[in-house]
Scaffold this active site. Structure first.
Site, PDB file in Angstrom:
ATOM      1  N   LYS A  35      48.955  30.987  38.982  1.00  0.00           N
ATOM      2  CA  LYS A  35      48.506  30.643  37.618  1.00  0.00           C
ATOM      3  C   LYS A  35      48.807  31.803  36.672  1.00  0.00           C
ATOM      4  O   LYS A  35      49.156  32.901  37.125  1.00  0.00           O
ATOM      5  CB  LYS A  35      47.010  30.342  37.645  1.00  0.00           C
ATOM      6  N   TYR A 255      48.153  57.998  15.371  1.00  0.00           N
ATOM      7  CA  TYR A 255      47.074  57.473  14.532  1.00  0.00           C
ATOM      8  C   TYR A 255      45.754  58.171  14.831  1.00  0.00           C
ATOM      9  O   TYR A 255      45.419  58.425  15.997  1.00  0.00           O
ATOM     10  CB  TYR A 255      46.879  55.978  14.785  1.00  0.00           C
TER      11      TYR A 255
HETATM   12  C1  LIG Z   1      42.621  32.573  40.745  1.00  0.00           C
HETATM   13  C2  LIG Z   1      42.058  31.945  41.952  1.00  0.00           C
HETATM   14  C3  LIG Z   1      42.308  32.496  43.211  1.00  0.00           C
HETATM   15  C4  LIG Z   1      43.071  33.783  43.423  1.00  0.00           C
HETATM   16  O1  LIG Z   1      42.202  34.887  43.242  1.00  0.00           O
HETATM   17  P1  LIG Z   1      42.665  36.382  43.513  1.00  0.00           P
HETATM   18  O2  LIG Z   1      41.434  37.165  43.289  1.00  0.00           O
HETATM   19  O3  LIG Z   1      43.722  36.701  42.514  1.00  0.00           O
HETATM   20  O4  LIG Z   1      43.168  36.449  44.904  1.00  0.00           O
HETATM   21  C5  LIG Z   1      41.835  31.811  44.309  1.00  0.00           C
HETATM   22  N1  LIG Z   1      41.124  30.657  44.173  1.00  0.00           N
HETATM   23  C6  LIG Z   1      40.854  30.127  42.974  1.00  0.00           C
HETATM   24  C7  LIG Z   1      40.066  28.872  42.888  1.00  0.00           C
HETATM   25  C8  LIG Z   1      41.292  30.758  41.824  1.00  0.00           C
HETATM   26  O5  LIG Z   1      41.014  30.227  40.632  1.00  0.00           O
END
Ligand SMILES: *Cc1c(COP(=O)(O)O)cnc(C)c1O
Length: 358
Positions: A35, A255
């Site tokens: 994702k 800055y």
């Molecule tokens: C994002 C997600 C993961 C992965 O989590 P990590 O901490 O990056 O390993 C696993 N399961 C679900 C349901 C998620 O939304």
């Protein structure tokens, strides 16, 4: 020269991390979580590099569609399911697997007509209090899902851990116990562990693991780096020096005059800023690799530039290569300096930064 900021993605590191995860998962299947543009690594190139994954997990329908359009044939799991009938139809057309965490989603499934049979992952809320059926509501939800017409192709069960990155938290044990109690006697495939669950608590015995961060070579733990977990950083955020400055003792840089030279200093101006996704709250002293050497950031992060004190280095010039994080400088370390987590920095690499698969 003219090599400005780019995120170099190491396909071999991705594959190495997947292999390391597989060994750690001892026979469990691996859903590679891609994702948020594969945590900034590029959704499609990452998925293609991870062709050995048993499935891909995404948060949004669009991400799944992009994977299918690129020819990815593995199962794709929509980790939050869908929220509208037309999206359910799309999910059916492209053969996506769905997480079901809410009665409204069961209603959509009850109303859809057509022959498609989904793989449905029922999410149980074991304490995260974000998505999922509470254990007391789970049996009724399961019963409704079992009675769907046509019946699901397969029912699977998952939960998500709230504090698996804290090795001493009792909450993980409680969540696992609640999951076991809720699913006892049911002969369904299960999944609990994200990256932290996989490398932290003993969560084996489930059929699937769902790593995200670890695939990219970073560690979810505050006290252990990805390298210590046997992982290789998959992203190297690289750029170069675009100007050199000799700053006399007593003058300030950038800055707000936030950094003042305590001695006559050589300052390298580097093409990278918060416009590229660098955290603006990084302060003087944050390490930067210039020509492979650690030197301190000086003054504030600007939109397109940072300044680095290279007085200790010989022969830094326009074009000298700079690494902001990657090999030799873990993104976890930069995240600590920014008061955030590696997830946010990786996802935050902005669109103007080209991805280069190597
Ligand atoms: C994002 C997600 C993961 C992965 O989590 P990590 O901490 O990056 O390993 C696993 N399961 C679900 C349901 C998620 O939304």
């Amino acid at each position: 020269m003219n090599r400005l900021i780019r995120a170099v993605i190491d396909a071999q590191a991705l594959r190495h991390n997947l292999r390391t995860i597989r060994e750690r998962a001892r026979g469990a299947r691996v859903m590679a979580v891609v994702k948020a543009n594969a945590y900034g690594h590029g959704l499609v190139p990452t998925a293609l590099a991870l062709a050995e994954a048993d499935a891909f997990g995404v948060a949004r329908l669009e991400e799944g569609l992009a994977l299918r359009a690129a020819g990815i044939t593995q199962p794709i799991v929509l980790l939050e399911g869908v929220f509208a009938a037309e999206h359910l139809v799309e999910a059916a057309r492209h053969g996506f697997d769905l997480v079901v965490h809410d009665p409204l989603q069961i209603e959509l499934l009850e109303e859809i007509s057509g022959p498609h049979r989904f793989v449905l992952w029922i999410k149980i809320d074991t304490g995260m209090n974000r998505l999922g059926f509470r254990p007391s509501d789970f049996p009724a939800a399961l019963e409704r899902i079992r009675r769907l017409q046509p019946p699901p192709f397969e029912i699977r069960l998952l939960t998500h851990l709230a504090r698996a990155d804290e090795p001493d938290s009792s909450m993980t044990r409680e969540q696992v116990a609640r999951f076991r109690a809720t699913t006892q006697g049911l002969d369904y495939t299960t999944s609990i562990a994200n990256s932290a669950g996989l490398f932290g608590a003993a969560l084996l015995g489930c059929n699937w693991v769902r790593p995200g961060l670890a695939l990219y070579g970073a560690s979810p733990f505050a006290d252990r780096s990805g390298t210590e977990l046997g992982l290789h950083p998959a992203m190297s955020l690289e750029t170069s020096v675009i100007a050199m400055r000799q700053v006399p003792k007593g003058e300030t840089v950038g800055y707000g005059g936030a950094w003042r030279a305590a001695r006559d200093s050589s300052i390298a101006i580097v093409a990278a800023g918060y416009g590229d996704g660098l955290a603006r709250n990084l302060t003087s002293g944050t390490p930067v690799l210039v020509d492979g050497q650690r030197v301190p950031l000086t003054g504030r992060v600007s939109m397109d530039m940072i300044a680095v004190d290279v007085t200790s280095l010989a022969d830094v010039h326009v074009g000298t290569p700079v690494v902001l994080w990657g090999n030799g400088l873990p993104v976890e370390e930069i995240a600590r300096h920014a008061g955030t987590i590696p997830y946010e920095l990786l996802c935050g690499v902005s669109q103007r930064v080209p991805l280069e698969l190597r």
